[in-house]
Design a protein around this motif. Structure first.
Motif, PDB file in Angstrom:
ATOM      1  N   UNK A 197       0.862  -1.182   0.000  1.00  0.00           N
ATOM      2  CA  UNK A 197       0.000   0.000   0.000  1.00  0.00           C
ATOM      3  C   UNK A 197       0.898   1.232   0.000  1.00  0.00           C
ATOM      4  N   UNK A 198       0.606   2.202  -0.900  1.00  0.00           N
ATOM      5  CA  UNK A 198       1.518   3.317  -1.137  1.00  0.00           C
ATOM      6  C   UNK A 198       0.819   4.679  -1.034  1.00  0.00           C
ATOM      7  N   UNK A 199       0.314   5.039   0.133  1.00  0.00           N
ATOM      8  CA  UNK A 199      -0.310   6.365   0.272  1.00  0.00           C
ATOM      9  C   UNK A 199       0.750   7.437   0.480  1.00  0.00           C
ATOM     10  N   UNK A 200       0.359   8.701   0.259  1.00  0.00           N
ATOM     11  CA  UNK A 200       1.228   9.764   0.738  1.00  0.00           C
ATOM     12  C   UNK A 200       0.829  10.096   2.184  1.00  0.00           C
ATOM     13  N   UNK A 201       1.564  11.023   2.769  1.00  0.00           N
ATOM     14  CA  UNK A 201       1.365  11.317   4.189  1.00  0.00           C
ATOM     15  C   UNK A 201      -0.046  11.817   4.486  1.00  0.00           C
ATOM     16  N   UNK A 202      -0.548  12.724   3.669  1.00  0.00           N
ATOM     17  CA  UNK A 202      -1.887  13.265   3.900  1.00  0.00           C
ATOM     18  C   UNK A 202      -2.944  12.176   3.791  1.00  0.00           C
ATOM     19  N   UNK A 203      -2.790  11.298   2.806  1.00  0.00           N
ATOM     20  CA  UNK A 203      -3.764  10.213   2.611  1.00  0.00           C
ATOM     21  C   UNK A 203      -3.719   9.230   3.766  1.00  0.00           C
ATOM     22  N   UNK A 204      -2.524   8.903   4.242  1.00  0.00           N
ATOM     23  CA  UNK A 204      -2.386   7.950   5.350  1.00  0.00           C
ATOM     24  C   UNK A 204      -3.081   8.468   6.605  1.00  0.00           C
ATOM     25  N   UNK A 205      -2.883   9.737   6.892  1.00  0.00           N
ATOM     26  CA  UNK A 205      -3.511  10.336   8.071  1.00  0.00           C
ATOM     27  C   UNK A 205      -5.023  10.418   7.899  1.00  0.00           C
ATOM     28  N   UNK A 215       1.812   7.017  13.664  1.00  0.00           N
ATOM     29  CA  UNK A 215       0.671   6.241  14.154  1.00  0.00           C
ATOM     30  C   UNK A 215      -0.152   5.717  12.989  1.00  0.00           C
ATOM     31  N   UNK A 216      -0.323   6.548  11.959  1.00  0.00           N
ATOM     32  CA  UNK A 216      -1.056   6.108  10.772  1.00  0.00           C
ATOM     33  C   UNK A 216      -0.358   4.919  10.117  1.00  0.00           C
ATOM     34  N   UNK A 217       0.956   4.988  10.018  1.00  0.00           N
ATOM     35  CA  UNK A 217       1.722   3.894   9.418  1.00  0.00           C
ATOM     36  C   UNK A 217       1.501   2.586  10.163  1.00  0.00           C
ATOM     37  N   UNK A 218       1.508   2.622  11.470  1.00  0.00           N
ATOM     38  CA  UNK A 218       1.305   1.396  12.246  1.00  0.00           C
ATOM     39  C   UNK A 218      -0.120   0.857  12.055  1.00  0.00           C
ATOM     40  N   UNK A 219      -1.096   1.735  12.026  1.00  0.00           N
ATOM     41  CA  UNK A 219      -2.478   1.294  11.823  1.00  0.00           C
ATOM     42  C   UNK A 219      -2.663   0.670  10.440  1.00  0.00           C
ATOM     43  N   UNK A 220      -2.074   1.288   9.438  1.00  0.00           N
ATOM     44  CA  UNK A 220      -2.197   0.767   8.074  1.00  0.00           C
ATOM     45  C   UNK A 220      -1.443  -0.543   7.923  1.00  0.00           C
ATOM     46  N   UNK A 227       3.083  -4.952   3.076  1.00  0.00           N
ATOM     47  CA  UNK A 227       3.814  -3.802   3.591  1.00  0.00           C
ATOM     48  C   UNK A 227       3.130  -2.489   3.213  1.00  0.00           C
ATOM     49  N   UNK A 228       3.458  -1.458   3.967  1.00  0.00           N
ATOM     50  CA  UNK A 228       2.994  -0.093   3.692  1.00  0.00           C
ATOM     51  C   UNK A 228       4.213   0.799   3.572  1.00  0.00           C
ATOM     52  N   UNK A 229       4.242   1.623   2.536  1.00  0.00           N
ATOM     53  CA  UNK A 229       5.255   2.670   2.409  1.00  0.00           C
ATOM     54  C   UNK A 229       4.511   3.998   2.291  1.00  0.00           C
ATOM     55  N   UNK A 230       4.794   4.910   3.204  1.00  0.00           N
ATOM     56  CA  UNK A 230       4.169   6.225   3.190  1.00  0.00           C
ATOM     57  C   UNK A 230       5.139   7.221   2.558  1.00  0.00           C
ATOM     58  N   UNK A 231       4.666   7.898   1.511  1.00  0.00           N
ATOM     59  CA  UNK A 231       5.483   8.903   0.820  1.00  0.00           C
ATOM     60  C   UNK A 231       5.304  10.248   1.508  1.00  0.00           C
ATOM     61  N   UNK A 232       6.434  10.898   1.845  1.00  0.00           N
ATOM     62  CA  UNK A 232       6.371  12.108   2.652  1.00  0.00           C
ATOM     63  C   UNK A 232       7.005  13.322   1.964  1.00  0.00           C
TER      64      UNK A 232
END
Length: 308
Positions: A197-205, A215-220, A227-232
């Motif tokens: 899953x590849x959200x950006x930071x705003x989408x993850x939150x 916290x969003x990363x851990x929940x996702x 795996x989840x990678x958050x783009x920041x």
């Protein structure tokens, strides 16, 4: 897979043109006008950006989506074909090809207004048929926030079919309708069928309702089967490795245009993973690709030789 083999990727999602207006210092007020410095019309939509980046990086890529039966749709198919993308899964249907107008500030920040056009006509059956006719190492479903004809149940069916021969990757983009409780619940439920899953930071939150991206990363991560990678953006990207947050910084660049950078990151990440790099190493490769893309106003997509 090793570096001598080409990563095979199927891209399913929204296709449109982006009209980019750069050098816009302030958004205009109603009834008033503001000036920009330059303009460009590009093959876009998340599926378009990802497929273009994959083609430039030498992957074997096929794309499925919807365009109008107009000159814009024909041009979009032609331009993707010129970079080696298989466009046999792109459907031309009666109507106008979607268009997004992006206003870009000097520091790279941007704002968008979109006309979805025929993007609402993308269907579950269209995507499922495409999956039965192609084979891949990865299937990335992208930009589904702008394909309103597809329900969560439709996406679940697509993910399940894609999992038969590939790893399932999801990057739905920002939801212009907002993140209601229903949207959040459906999004988190879908992640049980997703390998990456590849959200950006705003989408993850927004999806999680968390206050902090960590916290969003851990929940996702807890919701995703892989795996989840958050783009920041300028802060790099983050994932969980051995239950610890692992951050990969990005090279500092003067941003010429950040539109499409996250999609270029996605493409490079899949290429690197397909070549057998570990996740952290693949994130480094993807960060280098995104930085190359962001700092250029023209000839933006990186090639392998640019990232050695």
């Amino acid at each position: 897979m090793n570096g001598s083999q080409r990563t095979r990727v199927r891209v399913l999602g929204n296709l449109n043109h982006d009209l980019l207006l750069t050098g816009v210092d302030e958004l205009p007020q109603w009834g008033r006008e503001t000036l920009g410095e330059s303009r460009s019309l590009l093959v876009a939509g998340q599926a378009g950006y990802i497929a273009s980046a994959l083609g430039h990086l030498g992957a074997t890529v096929a794309v499925c989506g919807v365009v109008g039966d107009d000159a814009d749709g024909a041009q979009l198919r032609d331009e993707l074909g010129r970079v080696g993308v298989d466009v046999s899964g792109v459907h031309a249907v009666p109507g106008r090809t979607g268009l997004t107008i992006a206003l870009i500030r000097a520091d790279g920040e941007r704002a968008f207004v979109s006309d979805l056009g025929v993007s609402a006509l993308a269907t579950r059956e269209m995507f499922l048929d495409f999956l039965t006719m192609t084979r891949a190492d990865f299937t990335i479903v992208a930009g589904t926030s702008n394909t309103p004809g597809l329900t969560a149940a439709d996406l679940a069916a697509v993910f399940s079919e894609a999992a038969a021969d590939s790893r399932v990757v999801f990057d739905p983009g920002w939801d212009p309708n907002g993140y209601s409780a229903k949207t959040r619940a459906e999004s988190l439920e879908l992640l049980a069928l997703v390998d990456l899953y590849l959200p950006n930071e705003d989408e993850a939150v927004a999806v999680t309702g968390a206050d902090r991206v960590e916290d969003a990363l851990r929940m996702l991560d807890a919701a995703t089967r892989g795996h989840v990678v958050v783009k920041r953006g300028a802060a790099g990207s983050a994932t969980l490795i051995d239950d610890a947050v692992h951050t990969v910084p990005t090279r500092r660049v003067r941003a010429a245009n950040a539109v499409g950078a996250g999609d270029t990151y996605d493409a490079a990440l899949l290429v690197a993973l397909g070549e057998g790099r570990p996740l952290a190493g693949a994130m480094e490769f993807a960060s280098a690709a995104a930085a190359h893309f962001v700092e250029r106003a023209e000839d933006r997509y990186p090639r392998r030789s640019d990232l050695v």
